[in-house]
Design a protein around this motif. Sequence first.
Motif, mmCIF file in Angstrom:
data_model
loop_
_atom_site.group_PDB
_atom_site.id
_atom_site.type_symbol
_atom_site.label_atom_id
_atom_site.label_comp_id
_atom_site.label_asym_id
_atom_site.label_seq_id
_atom_site.Cartn_x
_atom_site.Cartn_y
_atom_site.Cartn_z
ATOM 1 N N ASP A 6 0.811 -1.226 0.000
ATOM 2 C CA ASP A 6 0.000 0.000 0.000
ATOM 3 C C ASP A 6 0.844 1.276 0.000
ATOM 4 O OD1 ASP A 6 -2.253 -1.602 0.090
ATOM 5 O OD2 ASP A 6 -2.301 -1.626 2.287
ATOM 6 N N TYR A 7 2.133 1.166 0.345
ATOM 7 C CA TYR A 7 2.952 2.381 0.441
ATOM 8 C C TYR A 7 4.248 2.324 -0.370
ATOM 9 C CZ TYR A 7 -0.334 3.516 4.129
ATOM 10 O OH TYR A 7 -1.477 3.774 4.804
ATOM 11 N N LEU A 8 5.093 1.309 -0.130
ATOM 12 C CA LEU A 8 6.396 1.305 -0.816
ATOM 13 C C LEU A 8 6.262 1.121 -2.327
ATOM 14 C CD1 LEU A 8 9.001 -0.569 1.422
ATOM 15 C CD2 LEU A 8 8.765 1.880 0.970
ATOM 16 N N ASP A 9 5.292 0.342 -2.750
ATOM 17 C CA ASP A 9 5.085 0.139 -4.192
ATOM 18 C C ASP A 9 4.846 1.487 -4.868
ATOM 19 O OD1 ASP A 9 4.539 -1.185 -6.662
ATOM 20 O OD2 ASP A 9 2.401 -0.922 -6.253
ATOM 21 N N ASP A 10 3.880 2.189 -4.352
ATOM 22 C CA ASP A 10 3.514 3.509 -4.847
ATOM 23 C C ASP A 10 4.717 4.468 -4.788
ATOM 24 O OD1 ASP A 10 1.761 5.594 -5.465
ATOM 25 O OD2 ASP A 10 1.587 6.116 -3.342
ATOM 26 N N GLU A 34 21.183 3.721 -1.992
ATOM 27 C CA GLU A 34 21.281 4.568 -0.803
ATOM 28 C C GLU A 34 20.248 5.702 -0.861
ATOM 29 O OE1 GLU A 34 22.987 3.976 1.866
ATOM 30 O OE2 GLU A 34 22.784 5.879 2.933
ATOM 31 N N ASP A 35 20.058 6.278 -2.040
ATOM 32 C CA ASP A 35 19.071 7.356 -2.166
ATOM 33 C C ASP A 35 17.663 6.830 -1.910
ATOM 34 O OD1 ASP A 35 18.178 10.067 -2.963
ATOM 35 O OD2 ASP A 35 17.227 8.929 -4.597
ATOM 36 N N ILE A 36 17.365 5.662 -2.459
ATOM 37 C CA ILE A 36 16.022 5.097 -2.239
ATOM 38 C C ILE A 36 15.833 4.787 -0.757
ATOM 39 C CG2 ILE A 36 14.537 3.102 -2.711
ATOM 40 C CD1 ILE A 36 15.584 3.129 -5.586
ATOM 41 N N THR A 84 15.332 8.141 1.234
ATOM 42 C CA THR A 84 14.049 8.824 0.981
ATOM 43 C C THR A 84 12.869 7.983 1.450
ATOM 44 O OG1 THR A 84 14.103 8.005 -1.305
ATOM 45 C CG2 THR A 84 14.906 10.256 -0.923
ATOM 46 N N ALA A 85 12.970 6.657 1.300
ATOM 47 C CA ALA A 85 11.876 5.790 1.782
ATOM 48 C C ALA A 85 11.811 5.849 3.314
ATOM 49 C CB ALA A 85 12.091 4.353 1.314
ATOM 50 N N TYR A 86 12.977 5.924 3.946
ATOM 51 C CA TYR A 86 13.076 5.945 5.420
ATOM 52 C C TYR A 86 12.269 7.113 6.018
ATOM 53 C CZ TYR A 86 15.598 6.381 9.942
ATOM 54 O OH TYR A 86 15.941 6.483 11.269
ATOM 55 N N VAL A 87 12.351 8.267 5.370
ATOM 56 C CA VAL A 87 11.638 9.432 5.909
ATOM 57 C C VAL A 87 10.269 9.634 5.257
ATOM 58 C CG1 VAL A 87 13.722 10.669 6.609
ATOM 59 C CG2 VAL A 87 12.820 11.003 4.299
ATOM 60 N N VAL A 89 7.804 -2.406 11.939
ATOM 61 C CA VAL A 89 6.972 -2.668 10.741
ATOM 62 C C VAL A 89 7.580 -1.970 9.532
ATOM 63 C CG1 VAL A 89 4.731 -2.259 9.660
ATOM 64 C CG2 VAL A 89 4.844 -3.056 12.037
ATOM 65 N N LEU A 90 7.817 -0.681 9.652
ATOM 66 C CA LEU A 90 8.340 0.071 8.506
ATOM 67 C C LEU A 90 9.778 -0.334 8.192
ATOM 68 C CD1 LEU A 90 6.832 3.593 9.256
ATOM 69 C CD2 LEU A 90 5.917 1.775 7.821
ATOM 70 N N ASN A 91 10.571 -0.608 9.206
ATOM 71 C CA ASN A 91 11.960 -1.035 8.953
ATOM 72 C C ASN A 91 12.002 -2.359 8.193
ATOM 73 O OD1 ASN A 91 13.105 1.153 10.162
ATOM 74 N ND2 ASN A 91 13.919 0.081 11.937
ATOM 75 N N ASN A 92 11.099 -3.281 8.520
ATOM 76 C CA ASN A 92 11.085 -4.555 7.797
ATOM 77 C C ASN A 92 10.688 -4.368 6.337
ATOM 78 O OD1 ASN A 92 11.618 -7.328 9.087
ATOM 79 N ND2 ASN A 92 10.824 -6.073 10.757
ATOM 80 N N ALA A 93 9.686 -3.526 6.103
ATOM 81 C CA ALA A 93 9.288 -3.248 4.713
ATOM 82 C C ALA A 93 10.482 -2.647 3.965
ATOM 83 C CB ALA A 93 8.099 -2.300 4.702
#
Length: 439
Positions: free
Chosen positions: A87-91, A102-104, A107-110, A119-123
Amino acid sequence: MKRRQLLKGAAAAGLFPFVPAMGSSSARDHFVADDPVKITRVKAIPTCPHGLELLVVKVETDQPGLVGYGCATFRQRAHAVVSAIDDYLDDFCKGKDARNIEDIWQTAYVSSYWRNGPVLNNALSGLDQALWDIKGKMAGMPVYQLLGGKNRFAVDCYAHANGSSPEEVAENVLKFMERGFRHVRIQLGGYGATHLAKEPDFKTAGFGMPDDNYMDQQLYLKMVPKLFETVRKRCGEEVELLHDIHERVQPLDAIRMIEQLEPYRPFFIEDPLSPENIGYFPMLREHTTVPIAMGELYNSPHEWLEPISKRWFDFIRIHISQIGGISPAMKVARLAEWFNVRTAWHGPGDVSPVGHAANAHIDLAVWNFGIQESVNFSDTLLEIFPGSPYVENGYMYVNDAPGLGVDVNEELALKYPYPDKNNYNWTQLRKKDGTAIRP
Ligand code: MG
């Protein structure tokens, strides 16, 4: 040898469709070109063949056959991680250049603004590991080569010897020694020797839930030195012995018990303190020279920065998907090198074979590797995850296919869906009076 042959067969059968033939540079040349490698999809592949929810992320690109896999397994909130990916990382990732790991990651981290949770760290780990897998496939190299190449021929592992009595544990240690293991973790029953505790008062009082676990902390603290004494007497001095306290006891009780273990020369004692009690580490260090492994529950740099820089423990025990994948784990390993802290990545059954491969690739490449928790995969898991790492004579091996070297049979994986009911039982542990114990 058998597994290596299987791998060759898997490559020949097209299970690694992007693997360039040895000596051929055509595929490599193509992908080193300046054109971006665009991410077209990030998707979760959940599977649960043995009652342990495993989760792998697949990253697809606009290059035919170029995909990557990463581990995002967090079984205690398995569905939430699936949602964080689909629902989030794909998009978030669609259209981004898969080459810019490293850039991905940054930027995904924040991208959630609030961060550092499991939960978010595992994704994020699933995404990160899949991007390293893709990078290796593009380079035509296994990931350990991208991380600097080998520091050792294989990954030294420890086995798990359990038993209901010290004598039974000792016999099981001998069996692992016969199989070539040089390091064995010894545990009496489950964690905390819960099988020895008498039926507690909270059960008769009707407090808690009927299947809640219980532990007699004082009995456990008395039994562990007896366990070490018995195993040392029966198994000799050659084998290295490890033990996991798994938090569960008061800090001063843990310190006193570890002091009692000194004559038996433990290789390390794991997780003596809960992350909430980390302030007791200086006191622990003043009282004993037994090596300490810590950090299985860490999610955030704020949890490991100070302890590593103050040399409060000797092995960093992080669960790599819990901190966001290979990229942050490499930073932890490099930081730890300067403080003589060695790696001992968490490697239980609830890490997917892709995640175990990620552990092992880092283990091969970092100088300050300490030890790896070993794992055995069932035939079903090997069918779902062809190319998984394997253990022989106490050493773990990865294959030399480009990337992490593990493929995923998606069709078969999806035949084992997550169970409808969540299982909280493992974490539900109480004292005699019913007070919850941190597991
Ligand atoms: Mg542990």
